[in-house]
Design a protein around this motif. Sequence first.
Motif, PDB file in Angstrom:
ATOM      1  N   ASN A  31      -1.498  69.050  31.582  1.00  0.00           N
ATOM      2  CA  ASN A  31      -1.299  70.263  30.799  1.00  0.00           C
ATOM      3  C   ASN A  31      -0.594  71.301  31.664  1.00  0.00           C
ATOM      4  OD1 ASN A  31      -1.414  72.241  28.837  1.00  0.00           O
ATOM      5  ND2 ASN A  31      -3.519  72.828  29.331  1.00  0.00           N
ATOM      6  N   VAL A  32       0.669  71.017  32.021  1.00  0.00           N
ATOM      7  CA  VAL A  32       1.490  71.923  32.800  1.00  0.00           C
ATOM      8  C   VAL A  32       2.788  72.122  32.032  1.00  0.00           C
ATOM      9  CG1 VAL A  32       2.565  72.353  35.044  1.00  0.00           C
ATOM     10  CG2 VAL A  32       0.476  71.000  34.913  1.00  0.00           C
ATOM     11  N   THR A  33       3.308  73.342  31.984  1.00  0.00           N
ATOM     12  CA  THR A  33       4.361  73.664  31.040  1.00  0.00           C
ATOM     13  C   THR A  33       5.769  73.685  31.611  1.00  0.00           C
ATOM     14  OG1 THR A  33       3.987  76.022  31.436  1.00  0.00           O
ATOM     15  CG2 THR A  33       2.781  74.998  29.611  1.00  0.00           C
ATOM     16  N   ALA A  34       5.964  73.608  32.941  1.00  0.00           N
ATOM     17  CA  ALA A  34       7.307  73.651  33.510  1.00  0.00           C
ATOM     18  C   ALA A  34       8.149  72.511  32.953  1.00  0.00           C
ATOM     19  CB  ALA A  34       7.234  73.563  35.032  1.00  0.00           C
ATOM     20  N   GLU A  35       9.373  72.843  32.540  1.00  0.00           N
ATOM     21  CA  GLU A  35      10.219  71.830  31.909  1.00  0.00           C
ATOM     22  C   GLU A  35      10.633  70.747  32.889  1.00  0.00           C
ATOM     23  OE1 GLU A  35      14.356  71.540  29.274  1.00  0.00           O
ATOM     24  OE2 GLU A  35      13.705  73.446  30.127  1.00  0.00           O
ATOM     25  N   TYR A  36      10.887  71.153  34.141  1.00  0.00           N
ATOM     26  CA  TYR A  36      11.280  70.196  35.176  1.00  0.00           C
ATOM     27  C   TYR A  36      10.299  70.317  36.344  1.00  0.00           C
ATOM     28  CZ  TYR A  36      15.629  69.729  32.593  1.00  0.00           C
ATOM     29  OH  TYR A  36      16.550  69.489  31.611  1.00  0.00           O
ATOM     30  N   PRO A  37       9.236  69.520  36.345  1.00  0.00           N
ATOM     31  CA  PRO A  37       8.228  69.659  37.403  1.00  0.00           C
ATOM     32  C   PRO A  37       8.760  69.338  38.789  1.00  0.00           C
ATOM     33  CG  PRO A  37       7.841  67.690  36.092  1.00  0.00           C
ATOM     34  CD  PRO A  37       8.896  68.470  35.381  1.00  0.00           C
ATOM     35  N   GLU A  61      12.669  65.655  34.282  1.00  0.00           N
ATOM     36  CA  GLU A  61      12.117  66.383  33.137  1.00  0.00           C
ATOM     37  C   GLU A  61      10.672  65.968  32.883  1.00  0.00           C
ATOM     38  OE1 GLU A  61      13.240  67.312  28.434  1.00  0.00           O
ATOM     39  OE2 GLU A  61      14.436  65.909  29.626  1.00  0.00           O
ATOM     40  N   ARG A  62       9.852  66.960  32.504  1.00  0.00           N
ATOM     41  CA  ARG A  62       8.453  66.683  32.209  1.00  0.00           C
ATOM     42  C   ARG A  62       8.320  65.709  31.043  1.00  0.00           C
ATOM     43  NH1 ARG A  62       4.219  68.225  34.077  1.00  0.00           N
ATOM     44  NH2 ARG A  62       5.138  69.998  35.156  1.00  0.00           N
ATOM     45  N   GLY A  63       7.403  64.769  31.204  1.00  0.00           N
ATOM     46  CA  GLY A  63       7.128  63.804  30.151  1.00  0.00           C
ATOM     47  C   GLY A  63       8.146  62.695  30.039  1.00  0.00           C
ATOM     48  N   SER A  64       9.068  62.619  30.993  1.00  0.00           N
ATOM     49  CA  SER A  64      10.121  61.607  30.922  1.00  0.00           C
ATOM     50  C   SER A  64       9.760  60.387  31.755  1.00  0.00           C
ATOM     51  CB  SER A  64      11.454  62.176  31.422  1.00  0.00           C
ATOM     52  OG  SER A  64      11.411  62.393  32.834  1.00  0.00           O
ATOM     53  N   LEU A  65      10.457  59.294  31.463  1.00  0.00           N
ATOM     54  CA  LEU A  65      10.454  58.103  32.301  1.00  0.00           C
ATOM     55  C   LEU A  65      11.863  58.009  32.871  1.00  0.00           C
ATOM     56  CD1 LEU A  65       9.351  55.541  33.501  1.00  0.00           C
ATOM     57  CD2 LEU A  65       9.639  54.403  31.295  1.00  0.00           C
ATOM     58  N   THR A  66      12.021  58.448  34.113  1.00  0.00           N
ATOM     59  CA  THR A  66      13.322  58.548  34.762  1.00  0.00           C
ATOM     60  C   THR A  66      13.469  57.443  35.783  1.00  0.00           C
ATOM     61  OG1 THR A  66      13.411  60.946  34.457  1.00  0.00           O
ATOM     62  CG2 THR A  66      14.801  60.020  36.178  1.00  0.00           C
ATOM     63  N   ASP A 207      -0.157  64.810  37.752  1.00  0.00           N
ATOM     64  CA  ASP A 207       0.765  65.272  36.731  1.00  0.00           C
ATOM     65  C   ASP A 207       1.967  64.332  36.660  1.00  0.00           C
ATOM     66  OD1 ASP A 207      -0.811  67.551  36.378  1.00  0.00           O
ATOM     67  OD2 ASP A 207       0.282  68.648  37.926  1.00  0.00           O
ATOM     68  N   MET A 208       2.330  63.794  37.827  1.00  0.00           N
ATOM     69  CA  MET A 208       3.541  62.980  37.928  1.00  0.00           C
ATOM     70  C   MET A 208       3.289  61.791  38.833  1.00  0.00           C
ATOM     71  SD  MET A 208       7.342  64.205  39.122  1.00  0.00           S
ATOM     72  CE  MET A 208       8.703  63.033  39.147  1.00  0.00           C
ATOM     73  N   LEU A 209       3.832  60.642  38.435  1.00  0.00           N
ATOM     74  CA  LEU A 209       3.679  59.413  39.205  1.00  0.00           C
ATOM     75  C   LEU A 209       5.053  58.912  39.630  1.00  0.00           C
ATOM     76  CD1 LEU A 209       1.059  58.043  36.785  1.00  0.00           C
ATOM     77  CD2 LEU A 209       0.674  57.900  39.240  1.00  0.00           C
ATOM     78  N   LEU A 210       5.203  58.642  40.937  1.00  0.00           N
ATOM     79  CA  LEU A 210       6.420  58.056  41.469  1.00  0.00           C
ATOM     80  C   LEU A 210       6.122  56.601  41.799  1.00  0.00           C
ATOM     81  CD1 LEU A 210       6.505  61.233  42.148  1.00  0.00           C
ATOM     82  CD2 LEU A 210       8.331  60.609  43.724  1.00  0.00           C
ATOM     83  N   LEU A 211       6.802  55.699  41.137  1.00  0.00           N
ATOM     84  CA  LEU A 211       6.516  54.274  41.253  1.00  0.00           C
ATOM     85  C   LEU A 211       7.651  53.583  42.004  1.00  0.00           C
ATOM     86  CD1 LEU A 211       5.307  53.584  37.577  1.00  0.00           C
ATOM     87  CD2 LEU A 211       3.993  54.470  39.523  1.00  0.00           C
ATOM     88  N   ASP A 212       7.325  53.000  43.152  1.00  0.00           N
ATOM     89  CA  ASP A 212       8.318  52.337  43.991  1.00  0.00           C
ATOM     90  C   ASP A 212       8.283  50.831  43.713  1.00  0.00           C
ATOM     91  OD1 ASP A 212      10.116  51.566  45.895  1.00  0.00           O
ATOM     92  OD2 ASP A 212       9.034  52.386  47.608  1.00  0.00           O
ATOM     93  N   GLU A 213       9.243  50.377  42.927  1.00  0.00           N
ATOM     94  CA  GLU A 213       9.372  48.966  42.546  1.00  0.00           C
ATOM     95  C   GLU A 213       8.026  48.380  42.092  1.00  0.00           C
ATOM     96  OE1 GLU A 213      11.867  46.369  44.745  1.00  0.00           O
ATOM     97  OE2 GLU A 213      12.862  48.008  45.799  1.00  0.00           O
ATOM     98  N   PRO A 214       7.439  48.921  41.043  1.00  0.00           N
ATOM     99  CA  PRO A 214       6.122  48.457  40.603  1.00  0.00           C
ATOM    100  C   PRO A 214       6.133  47.043  40.023  1.00  0.00           C
ATOM    101  CG  PRO A 214       7.058  49.957  38.991  1.00  0.00           C
ATOM    102  CD  PRO A 214       7.959  50.002  40.189  1.00  0.00           C
ATOM    103  N   GLY A 237       1.957  62.456  28.016  1.00  0.00           N
ATOM    104  CA  GLY A 237       2.477  63.610  28.734  1.00  0.00           C
ATOM    105  C   GLY A 237       2.702  63.422  30.213  1.00  0.00           C
ATOM    106  N   TYR A 238       2.367  62.256  30.756  1.00  0.00           N
ATOM    107  CA  TYR A 238       2.606  62.020  32.170  1.00  0.00           C
ATOM    108  C   TYR A 238       4.100  61.841  32.427  1.00  0.00           C
ATOM    109  CZ  TYR A 238      -2.405  61.377  32.760  1.00  0.00           C
ATOM    110  OH  TYR A 238      -3.759  61.580  32.792  1.00  0.00           O
ATOM    111  N   THR A 239       4.531  62.220  33.625  1.00  0.00           N
ATOM    112  CA  THR A 239       5.927  62.137  34.029  1.00  0.00           C
ATOM    113  C   THR A 239       6.076  61.035  35.073  1.00  0.00           C
ATOM    114  OG1 THR A 239       6.170  64.522  33.660  1.00  0.00           O
ATOM    115  CG2 THR A 239       7.877  63.434  34.973  1.00  0.00           C
ATOM    116  N   PHE A 240       7.136  60.235  34.936  1.00  0.00           N
ATOM    117  CA  PHE A 240       7.352  59.106  35.840  1.00  0.00           C
ATOM    118  C   PHE A 240       8.748  59.153  36.451  1.00  0.00           C
ATOM    119  CE2 PHE A 240       4.018  57.560  33.077  1.00  0.00           C
ATOM    120  CZ  PHE A 240       3.199  56.803  33.912  1.00  0.00           C
ATOM    121  N   LEU A 241       8.813  58.883  37.746  1.00  0.00           N
ATOM    122  CA  LEU A 241      10.074  58.598  38.429  1.00  0.00           C
ATOM    123  C   LEU A 241       9.935  57.198  38.998  1.00  0.00           C
ATOM    124  CD1 LEU A 241      12.858  59.491  39.436  1.00  0.00           C
ATOM    125  CD2 LEU A 241      11.745  60.414  41.487  1.00  0.00           C
TER     126      LEU A 241
END
Length: 289
Positions: A31-37, A61-66, A207-214, A237-241
């Motif tokens: 529950n964080v509102t910044a558009e680009y965390p 971008e928040r809520g994206s799968l990038t 708030d955000m998960l960074l996945l290295d070759e999962p 609502g989770y954000t992924f890189l």
Amino acid sequence: MSETERGRGPDADDAAEAAGSPSLDLGTGPNVTAEYPLKVEGLHKSFGGITAVDGASFEVERGSLTGLIGPNGAGKSTTFNLITGMLKPDSGTVTFNGEDVTGMKPHRIANRGMVRTFQIARELGDMTVLENMMLAPQAQQGEALWRSVTPGVRDDVIRQEEELLERVWEVLDFFDIDHIAEEYAGNLSGGQRKLLEMARALLTDPDMLLLDEPFAGVNPTLEKRLLDHIHELRGQGYTFLLVEHDMDLIMENCEHVIVLHQGRVLTEGAPEEVKANEDVIEAYLGGNV
């Protein structure tokens, strides 16, 4: 929600962060509102005379799968390490939820809600899956020995452990690994270890998960299961890189793709735009898509 409300204020030390119990709600997500965390600006990192990251800049971008892609040696892993505090950049900044976290220690970045997994899962092999999971939640009162042995206060420790155990079982069930809870983590298959690592990361209340070759070394059945979980969490609502070498997987699952080449952002955009980019085709795809 403010950093203070989350208990992740920039001036909070480890002792203060251990004062309460974090919550995990698989139904609502962050529950964080910044558009680009996550904002990365002008990152540079050299090792001797070799430049690994050369001015990389991008936003997630928040809520994206990038997806973060690029040929071998493009600087993907180094960029991940710079973002998450495993390495300190020579210059440039990393901003997370409006706070400059450049060069901050990894555990402090994780405490602020940005958590990563590794290409090679780092489970504690001599402990069970359940024990590995119980280590993950932040702010456990039992980490202070005096709380565990002091009459009255010890009751609070026991109560919190019971609550954490309930949460752990919920997450084990969510990732379909509750049936191996009592198995030693060192005995798991590669795919099961990836599920355990992602489940454990979720218990840190990120708030955000960074996945290295999962998906490296994961069979197709478990790969699909991992993808299903990622998409479900993203929907909450989770954000992924995501760093991944499988081009088809990235193009089919990410709505935004960032291409690194020689430590710089070559291009970024929607998958179809990236696939059609001539510079990407020449630098990364070897002339065909």
